[in-house]
Motif scaffolding. Structure first.
Motif, PDB file in Angstrom:
ATOM      1  N   LEU A   1       0.841  -0.616   0.009  1.00  0.00           N
ATOM      2  CA  LEU A   1       0.486  -0.168   0.154  1.00  0.00           C
ATOM      3  C   LEU A   1       0.498   1.633  -0.443  1.00  0.00           C
ATOM      4  CD1 LEU A   1      -2.641  -0.968   2.719  1.00  0.00           C
ATOM      5  CD2 LEU A   1      -2.824  -1.370   0.503  1.00  0.00           C
ATOM      6  N   SER A   2       0.687   1.986  -0.929  1.00  0.00           N
ATOM      7  CA  SER A   2       1.085   3.428  -1.064  1.00  0.00           C
ATOM      8  C   SER A   2      -0.095   4.239  -1.053  1.00  0.00           C
ATOM      9  CB  SER A   2       2.334   3.632  -1.927  1.00  0.00           C
ATOM     10  OG  SER A   2       1.194   3.617  -2.892  1.00  0.00           O
ATOM     11  N   ARG A   3       0.546   5.876  -0.543  1.00  0.00           N
ATOM     12  CA  ARG A   3      -0.775   7.012  -0.158  1.00  0.00           C
ATOM     13  C   ARG A   3      -1.311   6.640  -2.142  1.00  0.00           C
ATOM     14  NH1 ARG A   3       0.593  12.163   0.225  1.00  0.00           N
ATOM     15  NH2 ARG A   3       1.230  11.684   2.072  1.00  0.00           N
ATOM     16  N   PRO A   4      -0.260   6.973  -3.131  1.00  0.00           N
ATOM     17  CA  PRO A   4      -1.075   6.575  -4.987  1.00  0.00           C
ATOM     18  C   PRO A   4      -1.795   5.592  -5.136  1.00  0.00           C
ATOM     19  CG  PRO A   4       1.228   7.624  -4.879  1.00  0.00           C
ATOM     20  CD  PRO A   4       1.035   7.132  -3.287  1.00  0.00           C
ATOM     21  N   TRP A   5      -1.563   4.090  -4.160  1.00  0.00           N
ATOM     22  CA  TRP A   5      -2.245   2.931  -4.531  1.00  0.00           C
ATOM     23  C   TRP A   5      -3.448   3.218  -4.130  1.00  0.00           C
ATOM     24  CZ3 TRP A   5      -5.253  -0.600  -2.524  1.00  0.00           C
ATOM     25  CH2 TRP A   5      -5.964  -1.380  -3.176  1.00  0.00           C
ATOM     26  N   VAL A   6      -3.790   3.838  -2.602  1.00  0.00           N
ATOM     27  CA  VAL A   6      -4.449   3.793  -2.404  1.00  0.00           C
ATOM     28  C   VAL A   6      -5.785   5.215  -3.070  1.00  0.00           C
ATOM     29  CG1 VAL A   6      -6.160   4.491  -0.476  1.00  0.00           C
ATOM     30  CG2 VAL A   6      -4.334   3.044  -0.351  1.00  0.00           C
ATOM     31  N   TYR A   7      -5.196   5.849  -3.612  1.00  0.00           N
ATOM     32  CA  TYR A   7      -5.634   7.029  -3.894  1.00  0.00           C
ATOM     33  C   TYR A   7      -6.550   6.646  -5.435  1.00  0.00           C
ATOM     34  CZ  TYR A   7      -6.391  11.141  -6.251  1.00  0.00           C
ATOM     35  OH  TYR A   7      -7.321  12.454  -6.951  1.00  0.00           O
ATOM     36  N   THR A   8      -5.494   6.153  -6.631  1.00  0.00           N
ATOM     37  CA  THR A   8      -6.457   5.510  -7.516  1.00  0.00           C
ATOM     38  C   THR A   8      -7.226   4.016  -7.672  1.00  0.00           C
ATOM     39  OG1 THR A   8      -3.704   6.087  -8.490  1.00  0.00           O
ATOM     40  CG2 THR A   8      -4.913   3.745  -9.277  1.00  0.00           C
ATOM     41  N   ALA A   9      -6.735   3.457  -6.555  1.00  0.00           N
ATOM     42  CA  ALA A   9      -7.330   2.415  -6.255  1.00  0.00           C
ATOM     43  C   ALA A   9      -9.217   3.408  -6.163  1.00  0.00           C
ATOM     44  CB  ALA A   9      -7.453   1.207  -4.805  1.00  0.00           C
ATOM     45  N   PHE A  10      -9.442   3.561  -4.587  1.00  0.00           N
ATOM     46  CA  PHE A  10     -10.788   4.188  -4.637  1.00  0.00           C
ATOM     47  C   PHE A  10     -11.520   5.261  -5.509  1.00  0.00           C
ATOM     48  CE2 PHE A  10     -10.136   4.052   0.225  1.00  0.00           C
ATOM     49  CZ  PHE A  10     -10.064   2.592  -0.520  1.00  0.00           C
ATOM     50  N   GLY A  11     -10.384   6.018  -6.107  1.00  0.00           N
ATOM     51  CA  GLY A  11     -11.243   7.107  -7.288  1.00  0.00           C
ATOM     52  C   GLY A  11     -11.553   6.272  -8.313  1.00  0.00           C
ATOM     53  N   ARG A  12     -11.108   4.449  -8.538  1.00  0.00           N
ATOM     54  CA  ARG A  12     -11.749   4.237 -10.033  1.00  0.00           C
ATOM     55  C   ARG A  12     -13.938   3.986  -9.568  1.00  0.00           C
ATOM     56  NH1 ARG A  12      -9.500   6.420 -12.471  1.00  0.00           N
ATOM     57  NH2 ARG A  12      -8.610   7.023 -10.699  1.00  0.00           N
ATOM     58  N   ALA A  13     -14.016   4.363  -8.331  1.00  0.00           N
ATOM     59  CA  ALA A  13     -15.393   4.666  -8.288  1.00  0.00           C
ATOM     60  C   ALA A  13     -16.259   5.298  -8.621  1.00  0.00           C
ATOM     61  CB  ALA A  13     -15.659   3.614  -6.711  1.00  0.00           C
ATOM     62  N   GLU A  14     -17.527   5.488  -9.427  1.00  0.00           N
ATOM     63  CA  GLU A  14     -18.172   6.150  -9.600  1.00  0.00           C
ATOM     64  C   GLU A  14     -19.896   6.692  -8.731  1.00  0.00           C
ATOM     65  OE1 GLU A  14     -17.803   6.642 -14.677  1.00  0.00           O
ATOM     66  OE2 GLU A  14     -19.387   5.113 -13.613  1.00  0.00           O
ATOM     67  N   ARG A  15     -20.259   5.745  -8.447  1.00  0.00           N
ATOM     68  CA  ARG A  15     -21.779   5.582  -7.186  1.00  0.00           C
ATOM     69  C   ARG A  15     -21.150   5.806  -6.179  1.00  0.00           C
ATOM     70  NH1 ARG A  15     -26.013   2.932 -10.592  1.00  0.00           N
ATOM     71  NH2 ARG A  15     -27.132   3.381  -8.884  1.00  0.00           N
ATOM     72  N   HIS A  16     -20.627   3.751  -6.292  1.00  0.00           N
ATOM     73  CA  HIS A  16     -20.445   3.466  -4.791  1.00  0.00           C
ATOM     74  C   HIS A  16     -18.736   2.788  -5.057  1.00  0.00           C
ATOM     75  CE1 HIS A  16     -21.447   0.617  -1.759  1.00  0.00           C
ATOM     76  NE2 HIS A  16     -20.945  -1.023  -2.489  1.00  0.00           N
ATOM     77  N   LEU A  17     -18.636   2.627  -3.589  1.00  0.00           N
ATOM     78  CA  LEU A  17     -17.376   1.855  -3.308  1.00  0.00           C
ATOM     79  C   LEU A  17     -17.264   1.364  -1.788  1.00  0.00           C
ATOM     80  CD1 LEU A  17     -13.925   1.781  -3.004  1.00  0.00           C
ATOM     81  CD2 LEU A  17     -14.270   4.103  -1.155  1.00  0.00           C
ATOM     82  N   SER A  18     -17.277  -0.073  -2.229  1.00  0.00           N
ATOM     83  CA  SER A  18     -16.886  -0.992  -1.413  1.00  0.00           C
ATOM     84  C   SER A  18     -15.292  -1.096  -0.577  1.00  0.00           C
ATOM     85  CB  SER A  18     -17.460  -2.529  -1.287  1.00  0.00           C
ATOM     86  OG  SER A  18     -18.982  -2.281  -0.796  1.00  0.00           O
ATOM     87  N   VAL A  19     -14.850  -0.872   0.883  1.00  0.00           N
ATOM     88  CA  VAL A  19     -13.438  -1.359   1.092  1.00  0.00           C
ATOM     89  C   VAL A  19     -13.506  -2.799   2.147  1.00  0.00           C
ATOM     90  CG1 VAL A  19     -11.759  -0.990   2.129  1.00  0.00           C
ATOM     91  CG2 VAL A  19     -13.172   1.430   1.185  1.00  0.00           C
ATOM     92  N   VAL A  20     -12.904  -3.929   1.275  1.00  0.00           N
ATOM     93  CA  VAL A  20     -12.382  -5.053   2.366  1.00  0.00           C
ATOM     94  C   VAL A  20     -11.754  -4.728   3.063  1.00  0.00           C
ATOM     95  CG1 VAL A  20     -12.930  -7.526   2.136  1.00  0.00           C
ATOM     96  CG2 VAL A  20     -14.231  -6.535   0.689  1.00  0.00           C
ATOM     97  N   HIS A  21     -12.170  -4.797   3.883  1.00  0.00           N
ATOM     98  CA  HIS A  21     -10.689  -3.916   4.796  1.00  0.00           C
ATOM     99  C   HIS A  21     -10.064  -4.608   6.298  1.00  0.00           C
ATOM    100  CE1 HIS A  21      -8.453  -1.211   6.610  1.00  0.00           C
ATOM    101  NE2 HIS A  21      -8.608  -0.055   7.195  1.00  0.00           N
ATOM    102  N   GLY A  22      -8.863  -5.060   5.560  1.00  0.00           N
ATOM    103  CA  GLY A  22      -8.254  -6.401   6.603  1.00  0.00           C
ATOM    104  C   GLY A  22      -6.929  -6.053   7.076  1.00  0.00           C
ATOM    105  N   VAL A  23      -6.497  -5.043   7.206  1.00  0.00           N
ATOM    106  CA  VAL A  23      -4.795  -4.670   7.016  1.00  0.00           C
ATOM    107  C   VAL A  23      -4.852  -3.792   8.925  1.00  0.00           C
ATOM    108  CG1 VAL A  23      -4.393  -4.458   4.374  1.00  0.00           C
ATOM    109  CG2 VAL A  23      -5.391  -2.288   5.104  1.00  0.00           C
ATOM    110  N   ASP A  24      -6.124  -3.724   9.065  1.00  0.00           N
ATOM    111  CA  ASP A  24      -5.507  -2.278  10.230  1.00  0.00           C
ATOM    112  C   ASP A  24      -5.385  -1.471  10.719  1.00  0.00           C
ATOM    113  OD1 ASP A  24      -6.198  -5.053  11.587  1.00  0.00           O
ATOM    114  OD2 ASP A  24      -4.220  -5.610  12.109  1.00  0.00           O
ATOM    115  N   GLN A  25      -4.622  -0.774  10.563  1.00  0.00           N
ATOM    116  CA  GLN A  25      -3.704   0.577  10.724  1.00  0.00           C
ATOM    117  C   GLN A  25      -3.265   0.435   9.527  1.00  0.00           C
ATOM    118  OE1 GLN A  25      -3.586  -1.428  13.328  1.00  0.00           O
ATOM    119  NE2 GLN A  25      -4.349  -0.263  15.450  1.00  0.00           N
ATOM    120  N   ALA A  26      -2.745  -0.249   8.889  1.00  0.00           N
ATOM    121  CA  ALA A  26      -2.246  -0.120   7.365  1.00  0.00           C
ATOM    122  C   ALA A  26      -2.896   0.586   6.852  1.00  0.00           C
ATOM    123  CB  ALA A  26      -1.746  -1.637   7.350  1.00  0.00           C
ATOM    124  N   LEU A  27      -3.981   0.750   6.081  1.00  0.00           N
ATOM    125  CA  LEU A  27      -4.453   2.119   4.962  1.00  0.00           C
ATOM    126  C   LEU A  27      -3.957   3.289   5.571  1.00  0.00           C
ATOM    127  CD1 LEU A  27      -6.237   2.063   2.696  1.00  0.00           C
ATOM    128  CD2 LEU A  27      -8.097   2.002   4.391  1.00  0.00           C
TER     129      LEU A  27
END
Length: 767
Positions: A712-738
């Motif tokens: 994970l890095s900030r550009p990775w999270v920014y890019t991945a989350f930014g692909r959603a137009e209407r809805h974003l689900s985050v399957v979260h298993g990395v604790d504080q690493a995000l």
């Protein structure tokens, strides 16, 4: 003999040599075959179960009795900093799997049989690269090779020592005069030759060559299945080349140094050793090629020496000199622009001593050529554009007055350069909008329907025709998703623009960089040699608020009354896969109204227990079960196709026949030749962030299992989350690493030469 697909290049430029059998593949190209003769790929260990659930609401549809998902925002925990993801390392396997073409493309008549997009694109790239090389050859003499320490070789060897000693600048040996104007922009529309895509010579080598190579491989104990790749990479004389220099096996994608060493010992016996000049030169080139997969167009000389030492080269300094003297690599040291200092300090030795010298760099000629050509081409556009006064927005006024303009902003800001193109058409200018991926046309809005992909433009499959000199019939080219331009693609694009044409590069600098070598958009922004227009249009809604905060390094709590954002906490990778399938197949269609075919899964890497392979297998079983009777694929399967390294086309399998697999990608039908299905195709329900860059979907499920924290890095999270137009689900298993990745996870810097080249060509003495 080949490199296991789970191994990757190092993540940081300080360590050039790849780690051994421990890193999981996080490459972002679209395809990765199981190499013949490889061991089972390693998988990253699953994250341990957490003692407590995160302080976020569970996704309601995950249990046996599904409910509607609820909106929840990520937390802001803190853990030890994880290693950062290398943007270009995510493209490693795709680049490593693409066989090199064995011959130049041949021009055919207009009635030639239609070829695939991949063939047309590769042929166009070869043709344009040949034109660039011819242009460069007019300015520089050819580099002598093979004469070890005489003539040009001796000069290059002396150059390394002189540069390191501070007596000379390495750029002296790769300087080129300012290019003379090639042509002027026509006042009237020129006669345009609309040419069909140039047919490519088959990359399949001659049977005799393959047979001879197979015999040599068998003699050296290498898998005979590599014969086709070796013959394609080394050409007709591949067999003799391997006999003379067994380490040329490293030119084949996926082969590692220890495997080439074993092959060489089997052929040469005791006469070869770790200091064999053939070995040290091949290793130097291999290190630079691996660095290119991480985005570097050059490496500091000390980094290369350290990489050679890591592969048991006794004298790395002499090895580098040998590689330079034979012309296998080039040496550079960019000129530093001296700043004016007060007269009283002119003779101060302390002030002179404190002035840091620019680093000595080593690079391969293909990337050096591309960066030099790109810098020359951009300078040509700047100097040949005729300033005009355009009324309208800030971007329109800048484009009217300058030949090169950079535009930055988020997804909503894409409307601004599209509006600029529409206004330019109304002024009677020949205008075109180019995007990185097919999905980028829809993201550009209704006006983006006329946009073309950069790949289709360069291949001749779309866009305007070319004039007699091979230039596009354009007065203005607007390129969206500019951060996805690698240096070779950008060089071919700019080389194809006529004098006087205006170029607008637009994109979001916070997204992941290009999967290939170079950082064209970032370097052009840093050079400050042209207008830079920053959009003030914010991305709307809860998703826009969340992504904008991530770009600023903050993982904010966001109100999502319309279920735009849902957090799904998981304990392990197995649960992450289960919840992802449930979201795509059940929860999102029922609660949000987005069907599975419009929902895209994005995860960190291809390998691992919740990478694209595992997720695609589970999603296929649920959404389109079948025996995979067509090379592992069935009609209806979603797929990701890599016609060339670094570019992903998503589509659906239609059918298969004797020629290969037929896909529907957007509005087009593509044929993937049967010999390329294994190497260039994978299932596409789940993609990596680099594959998804440049496209958007109504709904996106981002999967973050515990073993993904290191990627994970900030550009990775920014890019991945930014692909959603209407809805974003985050399957979260990395604790504080995000939260830690968003706050501190800056992607590793790339070593490139474009910025100083642009500054040298376009910075005025007053600046």
């Amino acid at each position: 003999m080949t490199e296991p697909s789970g191994e990757t290049a190092p993540e940081a430029p300080e360590d050039v040599a790849p780690t051994e059998d421990v890193q999981e593949d996080v490459q972002e190209g679209a395809a990765e075959p199981e190499e013949p003769g490889t061991a089972e790929e390693p998988t990253t260990a699953e994250g341990s179960d957490r003692a407590e659930e995160p302080a976020t609401a569970q996704e309601p549809d995950a249990a046996e009795a599904p409910e509607e998902p609820t909106a929840e925002a990520p937390q802001e925990p803190v853990v030890t900093e994880a290693p950062q993801e290398s943007a270009a390392a995510e493209a490693a396997d795709v680049a490593s799997e693409e066989p090199a073409a064995s011959g130049d493309a041949a021009d055919k008549a207009a009635d030639t049989p239609e070829l695939s997009d991949a063939q047309a694109e590769l042929a166009a790239q070869r043709e344009l690269r040949a034109r660039i090389e011819a242009r460069k050859a007019e300015k520089e003499g050819p580099l002598a090779s093979g004469a070890k320490l005489s003539g040009t070789a001796a000069d290059l060897l002396a150059a390394v020592r002189a540069v390191e000693g501070g007596a000379a600048s390495g750029s002296t040996f790769y300087e080129s005069p300012e290019p003379a104007p090639r042509r002027t922009a026509p006042e009237a529309a020129p006669t345009v030759t609309v040419r069909p895509p140039v047919p490519a010579q088959a990359s399949v080598p001659a049977p005799g060559t393959t047979t001879a190579v197979r015999e040599v491989l068998a003699k050296g104990g290498a898998p005979e299945a590599l014969a086709g790749q070796v013959a394609a990479a080394l050409g007709e004389g591949a067999a003799q080349t391997l006999l003379d220099d067994p380490w040329q096996l490293l030119a084949v994608s996926g082969v590692r140094p220890e495997q080439a060493d074993g092959f060489a010992r089997a052929l040469l016996g005791a006469v070869c050793g770790p200091d064999d000049p053939r070995r040290t030169v091949a290793l130097t080139v291999w290190l630079l090629e691996r660095a290119a997969l991480q985005g570097h167009t050059a490496l500091e000389i000390g980094t290369v020496r350290a990489g050679l030492a890591g592969h048991a080269v006794p004298d790395p300094e002499s090895a580098v000199e040998e590689a330079v003297s034979t012309g296998a690599v080039l040496v550079f040291q960019e000129e530093e622009t001296a700043e004016e200092e007060p007269e009283g300090d002119e003779e101060s030795p302390e002030a002179v001593a404190e002035e840091p010298a620019s680093p000595v760099l080593l690079g391969l000629d293909r990337y050096a050529l591309a960066e030099e050509s790109l810098a020359d081409g951009l300078a040509r556009l700047v100097k040949t554009a005729t300033a005009d006064t355009w009324e309208g927005s800030e971007l329109e006024r800048a484009a009217g007055a300058h030949g090169l303009v950079l535009h930055t902003g988020g997804e909503a800001s894409r409307a601004e350069p599209v509006a600029l193109a529409a206004a330019a058409r109304e002024r009677g200018l020949r205008t075109l909008v180019a995007v990185h991926a097919d999905g980028g046309r829809r993201a550009a809005g209704p006006a983006g329907a006329d946009a073309v992909t950069v790949a289709a433009l360069l291949s001749g499959a779309a866009g305007p025709g070319r004039d007699e000199e091979g230039a596009f019939a354009l007065d203005l080219l607007v390129v969206l998703d500019a951060p996805q331009l690698d240096v070779e693609t950008a060089a071919m694009l700019v080389e194809s623009l006529p004098d006087g044409c205006r170029l607008v590069l637009s994109g979001d600098p916070a997204v992941l960089g290009a999967p290939g070598a170079g950082q064209v958009f970032a370097d052009a922004l840093a050079a400050r040699v042209c207008p830079r227009i920053a959009s003030r249009v914010p991305d709307p809604g809860p998703l826009g608020e969340l992504v904008s905060g991530i770009g600023a390094g903050e993982l904010n709590q966001v109100e999502a009354p319309g279920k735009e954002i849902v957090i799904v906490p998981v304990r392990d990778a197995g649960e992450a896969v289960h919840r992802t399938v449930q979201l795509v197949a059940d929860s999102v269609p029922r609660a949000i109204g987005v069907p599975p075919e419009q929902t895209q899964v994005v995860t960190v890497g291809h390998g691992g227990s919740a990478g694209t392979r595992a997720l695609n297998a589970a999603l296929k079983q649920r959404l389109n079960p079948g025996p995979g009777r067509f090379g592992g694929y069935d009609p209806g399967d979603r797929v990701a196709y890599a016609p060339v390294p670094g570019r992903t086309v998503t589509g659906t399998v239609l059918s298969a026949d004797a020629e290969g697999l037929r896909l529907r990608c957007g509005d087009e039908e593509l044929l993937v030749p049967k010999e390329r299905v294994e190497s260039a195709l994978r299932h596409g329900w789940a993609l990596t962030a680099h594959q998804a860059a440049g496209a958007r979907w109504p709904a996106v499920v981002v999967v973050l299992p515990g073993d993904a924290a290191g990627g994970l890095s900030r550009p990775w999270v920014y890019t991945a989350f930014g692909r959603a137009e209407r809805h974003l689900s985050v399957v979260h298993g990395v604790d504080q690493a995000l939260a830690r990745a968003v706050a501190e996870g800056v992607a590793p810097e790339r070593t490139t030469r474009l910025r100083p080249l642009l500054e040298a060509l376009l910075t005025t003495p007053e600046e």
